[in-house]
Structure formats: structure tokens, C-alpha cells
Design a protein around this motif. Structure first.
Motif, PDB file in Angstrom:
ATOM      1  N   LEU A  70       0.839  -1.196   0.000  1.00 62.92           N
ATOM      2  CA  LEU A  70       0.000   0.000   0.000  1.00 62.92           C
ATOM      3  C   LEU A  70       0.876   1.249   0.000  1.00 62.92           C
ATOM      4  CD1 LEU A  70      -2.701   1.555   0.431  1.00 62.92           C
ATOM      5  CD2 LEU A  70      -2.375   1.173   2.891  1.00 62.92           C
ATOM      6  N   LEU A  71       1.923   1.229   0.825  1.00 61.93           N
ATOM      7  CA  LEU A  71       2.849   2.359   0.928  1.00 61.93           C
ATOM      8  C   LEU A  71       4.091   2.035   0.111  1.00 61.93           C
ATOM      9  CD1 LEU A  71       2.548   2.984   4.783  1.00 61.93           C
ATOM     10  CD2 LEU A  71       1.177   3.967   2.947  1.00 61.93           C
ATOM     11  N   PHE A  72       4.067   2.405  -1.157  1.00 62.58           N
ATOM     12  CA  PHE A  72       5.165   2.051  -2.054  1.00 62.58           C
ATOM     13  C   PHE A  72       6.022   3.258  -2.398  1.00 62.58           C
ATOM     14  CE2 PHE A  72       7.016   0.755  -6.184  1.00 62.58           C
ATOM     15  CZ  PHE A  72       7.615  -0.425  -5.772  1.00 62.58           C
ATOM     16  N   ARG A  73       5.375   4.406  -2.622  1.00 63.70           N
ATOM     17  CA  ARG A  73       6.096   5.639  -2.941  1.00 63.70           C
ATOM     18  C   ARG A  73       6.095   6.558  -1.723  1.00 63.70           C
ATOM     19  NH1 ARG A  73       2.987   4.260  -7.327  1.00 63.70           N
ATOM     20  NH2 ARG A  73       4.115   3.842  -9.274  1.00 63.70           N
ATOM     21  N   PRO A  74       7.074   7.475  -1.640  1.00 65.43           N
ATOM     22  CA  PRO A  74       7.115   8.411  -0.503  1.00 65.43           C
ATOM     23  C   PRO A  74       5.810   9.213  -0.398  1.00 65.43           C
ATOM     24  CG  PRO A  74       9.164   8.507  -1.752  1.00 65.43           C
ATOM     25  CD  PRO A  74       8.221   7.678  -2.554  1.00 65.43           C
ATOM     26  N   ILE A  75       5.329   9.382   0.838  1.00 64.01           N
ATOM     27  CA  ILE A  75       4.085  10.106   1.079  1.00 64.01           C
ATOM     28  C   ILE A  75       4.397  11.528   1.531  1.00 64.01           C
ATOM     29  CG2 ILE A  75       1.975  10.189   2.455  1.00 64.01           C
ATOM     30  CD1 ILE A  75       2.166   7.169   2.733  1.00 64.01           C
ATOM     31  N   LYS A  76       3.865  12.507   0.814  1.00 64.83           N
ATOM     32  CA  LYS A  76       4.068  13.901   1.200  1.00 64.83           C
ATOM     33  C   LYS A  76       2.932  14.404   2.084  1.00 64.83           C
ATOM     34  CE  LYS A  76       6.769  15.058  -2.906  1.00 64.83           C
ATOM     35  NZ  LYS A  76       6.885  15.931  -4.115  1.00 64.83           N
ATOM     36  N   LYS A  77       1.743  13.817   1.908  1.00 72.04           N
ATOM     37  CA  LYS A  77       0.609  14.184   2.749  1.00 72.04           C
ATOM     38  C   LYS A  77      -0.441  13.078   2.665  1.00 72.04           C
ATOM     39  CE  LYS A  77      -1.787  16.823  -0.872  1.00 72.04           C
ATOM     40  NZ  LYS A  77      -2.406  18.117  -1.221  1.00 72.04           N
ATOM     41  N   LEU A  78      -1.341  13.036   3.655  1.00 70.19           N
ATOM     42  CA  LEU A  78      -2.462  12.106   3.651  1.00 70.19           C
ATOM     43  C   LEU A  78      -3.742  12.925   3.632  1.00 70.19           C
ATOM     44  CD1 LEU A  78      -1.677   9.131   6.062  1.00 70.19           C
ATOM     45  CD2 LEU A  78      -2.275   9.020   3.648  1.00 70.19           C
ATOM     46  N   ASP A  79      -4.265  13.135   2.454  1.00 72.25           N
ATOM     47  CA  ASP A  79      -5.484  13.908   2.266  1.00 72.25           C
ATOM     48  C   ASP A  79      -6.661  12.930   2.273  1.00 72.25           C
ATOM     49  OD1 ASP A  79      -7.596  15.444   1.438  1.00 72.25           O
ATOM     50  OD2 ASP A  79      -6.577  16.311  -0.309  1.00 72.25           O
ATOM     51  N   VAL A  80      -7.483  12.971   3.310  1.00 74.87           N
ATOM     52  CA  VAL A  80      -8.579  12.004   3.437  1.00 74.87           C
ATOM     53  C   VAL A  80      -9.732  12.302   2.489  1.00 74.87           C
ATOM     54  CG1 VAL A  80      -7.994  11.422   5.818  1.00 74.87           C
ATOM     55  CG2 VAL A  80      -9.625  13.273   5.369  1.00 74.87           C
ATOM     56  N   ASP A  81      -9.597  13.355   1.667  1.00 78.46           N
ATOM     57  CA  ASP A  81     -10.581  13.605   0.623  1.00 78.46           C
ATOM     58  C   ASP A  81     -10.220  12.880  -0.671  1.00 78.46           C
ATOM     59  OD1 ASP A  81     -12.248  15.259   2.154  1.00 78.46           O
ATOM     60  OD2 ASP A  81     -10.937  16.994   1.797  1.00 78.46           O
ATOM     61  N   THR A  82      -9.065  12.186  -0.664  1.00 80.35           N
ATOM     62  CA  THR A  82      -8.668  11.367  -1.813  1.00 80.35           C
ATOM     63  C   THR A  82      -8.894   9.897  -1.474  1.00 80.35           C
ATOM     64  OG1 THR A  82      -6.386  11.064  -1.074  1.00 80.35           O
ATOM     65  CG2 THR A  82      -6.868  13.041  -2.379  1.00 80.35           C
TER      66      THR A  82
END
Length: 372
Positions: A70-82
């Protein structure tokens, strides 16, 4: 109700698909949540998409084991609207742990690539792209005659003595041991302060490094002595290659078009892309789950007539076509073949150990492509 601990489930799974087999930099292991809890239900899936998480919530799943991280690429933010942000939010809110086994499950014996090779009924398979070597070791252990058969059988059951298509291989010679139990000893044979010369058997066998812990545990459990006398040496015979992809032969020659139909049936796909003249002969087949573009020339140089892999690029297909290598792209999603196999293995372990933890296979369709 005896529920398995998450750590127990993952430890068993990693016996099958150890982390050290993963390609460097791969995002494997714990992805979301905690392994410090008991598990009532495990779900096996290829992908962790929002509909899969919705399914897990509905089914009361505590642990998801996935092939694609699920987490494969670096995460810059977690927008729960996506969709991505909502997926992670739902996992955390419902206390669902996500664990990923990616390239380690590709490489593992009995993993994705072996399953794909078996589905195509390939014979005499070998690793296509070696990435690791499972070293071979020799074990020598001294056992009283009365327990020699028990120890020998336990070693074989734990994986020692595998040579080609044979198991439980060992050599035995007899002689007399010597020891004197000293103060504080609790000897199985003999008395403190007296020299003992028991009849013993010297058992010699081999094991692969990946089986070391199981083999030694079985030896100590079956051996009657308080202190077990044994030696381990790395074998000059060399270990076995482990890696990505497999290459093998079909039972009989066929044409490319006929083999393409076999691939469709084996992987249950509606359609696939084929490179090459459909009337050409196919005998030797290379297969690699997922995106196998960069190993196309490896398949060619190892003598494959046809290379079965996913996500083929236009120019890679051009190059293979010009070099005479036939190719079949059934899609990346055929790696779903791992779901039932992993579920069956975990069910067997849980049943054997009398756990009530249930295992289910995700029914959600996660292939983004369809044919018209």
C-alpha cells in the motif's frame, strides 16, 4: 476461543517468504497498524485498494496480508478527501493491520513465480534472474543408538537431507562415544563422576541455510542428551540459486497461438497481448510475475522461446520481436494467483496449532483493465 497473535501469523508467513529475499529497497513488512494484537480474521489480497478495505471492514478482518505494498512511494501528505487518504484512514479507524510481502514472495520457493510456472505446467524449472544463494551446510550429530532413528527422522521432517528429488538423505556410522558427567549434570546415560562409553551413531546430513532454525530445533527436541554434540560446516557442493522468474520446458512442443490460449486459461484472463508469429514453435518458456520488462534479454539469452510477463513496453516488445523472442503479456494482475496459495498455507498452520483465527481471500476485483 484461541486466536493467533499477529506476530505468530507473520512469523509463520516469513518462514515461507522471508524478508531477506526481497529486492533491495522494496517496501515490505508492516505498513499500517500494529502486530501486537490477537487476530480473529486474516484477509489475503493482491492489492490494498479502498474497496478491498471496505470488504475487510464488512468482514471483520483484523489483518490484511497483501502482495502489492500500500505504501510504495514516498508520502508527502495524507489527504482524506482522496481515495488513497480515505483508504489509510479507514484502516486506522477500524484497527486493521496491513502487512506486505512483495519481491520476497516473488522469489520464495512456492511463491508467485513458482505458482505461475506450475500453472503453465513447466518442467525442470530454474531461476530466471538469480538474486540470492541459499547456502548448503553439512550437519554432523552424535546420537545414542536407541534414539538414532528418531533424530534422523526429525531432521528429515524439518527439511534436512534434501538432495534433488530425494528427502531424508543421511549417512550413518557407528562407534563409541566418551563423556564423564560432572557435578551439576543431569545425564540421560551414566552417573556423575564416572566415565561413560555408550554405543552411538554419527549422523551426517545436509540442510539449506533457510531451514537452519527448523533443523536445529528439531534436532534438539528429538535428541535425548542434556548436551548435544554436533558440528556444522558450509558445504563445498554449493547452495541453490534463488531469484526472480522461472524458466522451464513444456511437456510437448506447441505453437505460440496454442500456448497463448493455455496462458489465458491458466491465469483466467479475458485477453492478452502476444508478440511473434502465432505458428512458431514453443518449447522453452520463461515466466516472471509483474513488470518483467528489464529481464527480457535475460529470457532471450537463457534460451527461452517465449517470455510470459506483464506490463510490456512498446519499445521493449519491438526489441524482442526483432531478436526473435516471442512474448505474452497476460497483465500484471495475474499475480493474484498468490491469494489462494497463501490462504491455504496459513489455514493449514492455524488448524495444526488449533487456532480459531479465520482466513479469507479477498473477492474484490482490483484489475484496472478490462477488454471490450
Amino acid at each position: 476461543m484461541k486466536q493467533a497473535h499477529a506476530q505468530t501469523i507473520i512469523q509463520e508467513f516469513e518462514q515461507y517468504s522471508p524478508k531477506h529475499l526481497a529486492v533491495e529497497g522494496d517496501k515490505i513488512g508492516l505498513q499500517v497498524g500494529s502486530l501486537q494484537k490477537k487476530i480473529s480474521k486474516v484477509m489475503i489480497t493482491l492489492d490494498v485498494l479502498e474497496p478491498v478495505v471496505d470488504e475487510a471492514v464488512e468482514e471483520g478482518v483484523d489483518l490484511i496480508i497483501a502482495h502489492h505494498p500500500l505504501l510504495f512511494r514516498p508520502i508527502k501528505k495524507l489527504d482524506v478527501d482522496t481515495a488513497y487518504g480515505r483508504t489509510v484512514e479507514k484502516l486506522i479507524k477500524h484497527d486493521i493491520t496491513v502487512y506486505a510481502a512483495h519481491t520476497n514472495l516473488d522469489v520464495a520457493e512456492g511463491g508467485v513465480n513458482d505458482l505461475m510456472a506450475d500453472a503453465l505446467e513447466l518442467q525442470d524449472t530454474e531461476v530466471l534472474v538469480p538474486t540470492h544463494e541459499d547456502k548448503l551446510f553439512k550437519l554432523i550429530v552424535f546420537v545414542p543408538v536407541s534414539h538414532a532413528d528418531k533424530v534422523r527422522e526429525a531432521l528429515g521432517d524439518a527439511g534436512a537431507g534434501k538432495i534433488g528429488d530425494y528427502s531424508h538423505c543421511a549417512f550413518t556410522s557407528q562407534g563409541r562415544g566418551a563423556f564423564r558427567p560432572e557435578s551439576g549434570a543431569d545425564p540421560y546415560i551414566g552417573e556423575q563422576g564416572k566415565l561413560e562409553r555408550p554405543e552411538e551413531e554419527k549422523i551426517e546430513t545436509v540442510f539449506y541455510e533457510s531451514d537452519k532454525q527448523k533443523v536445529l530445533k528439531a534436532m534438539f527436541k528429538a535428541h535425548p542428551y542434556e548436551e548435544t554434540a554436533y558440528d556444522i560446516f558450509e558445504s563445498a557442493a554449493g547452495g541453490r540459486k534463488q531469484g526472480l522468474g522461472r524458466i522451464g520446458k513444456l511437456n510437448s512442443e506447441t505453437t505460440l497461438d496454442e500456448f497463448a490460449e493455455k496462458v489465458k486459461e491458466a491465469f483466467q484472463v479475458e485477453g492478452l497481448r502476444v508478440v511473434g508469429d502465432g505458428s512458431r514453435t514453443v518449447k522453452k518458456v520463461a515466466v516472471l510475475g509483474g513488470d518483467g520488462n528489464k529481464y527480457t534479454m535475460t529470457a532471450l539469452h537463457k534460451g527461452a522461446d517465449v517470455y510470459v510477463t506483464g506490463d510490456l513496453y512498446f519499445h521493449v516488445a519491438h526489441d524482442a520481436w526483432m531478436e526473435g523472442l516471442m512474448m505474452i503479456d497476460p497483465g500484471h494482475h495475474v499475480e493474484k494467483i498468490m491469494k489462494q496459495a497463501v490462504a491455504d498455507r496459513l489455514r493449514e498452520f492455524l488448524s495444526k496449532n488449533q487456532y480459531d483465527t479465520a482466513v479469507m481471500v479477498s473477492k474484490v476485483q482490483t484489475d484496472p483493465f478490462r477488454f471490450k
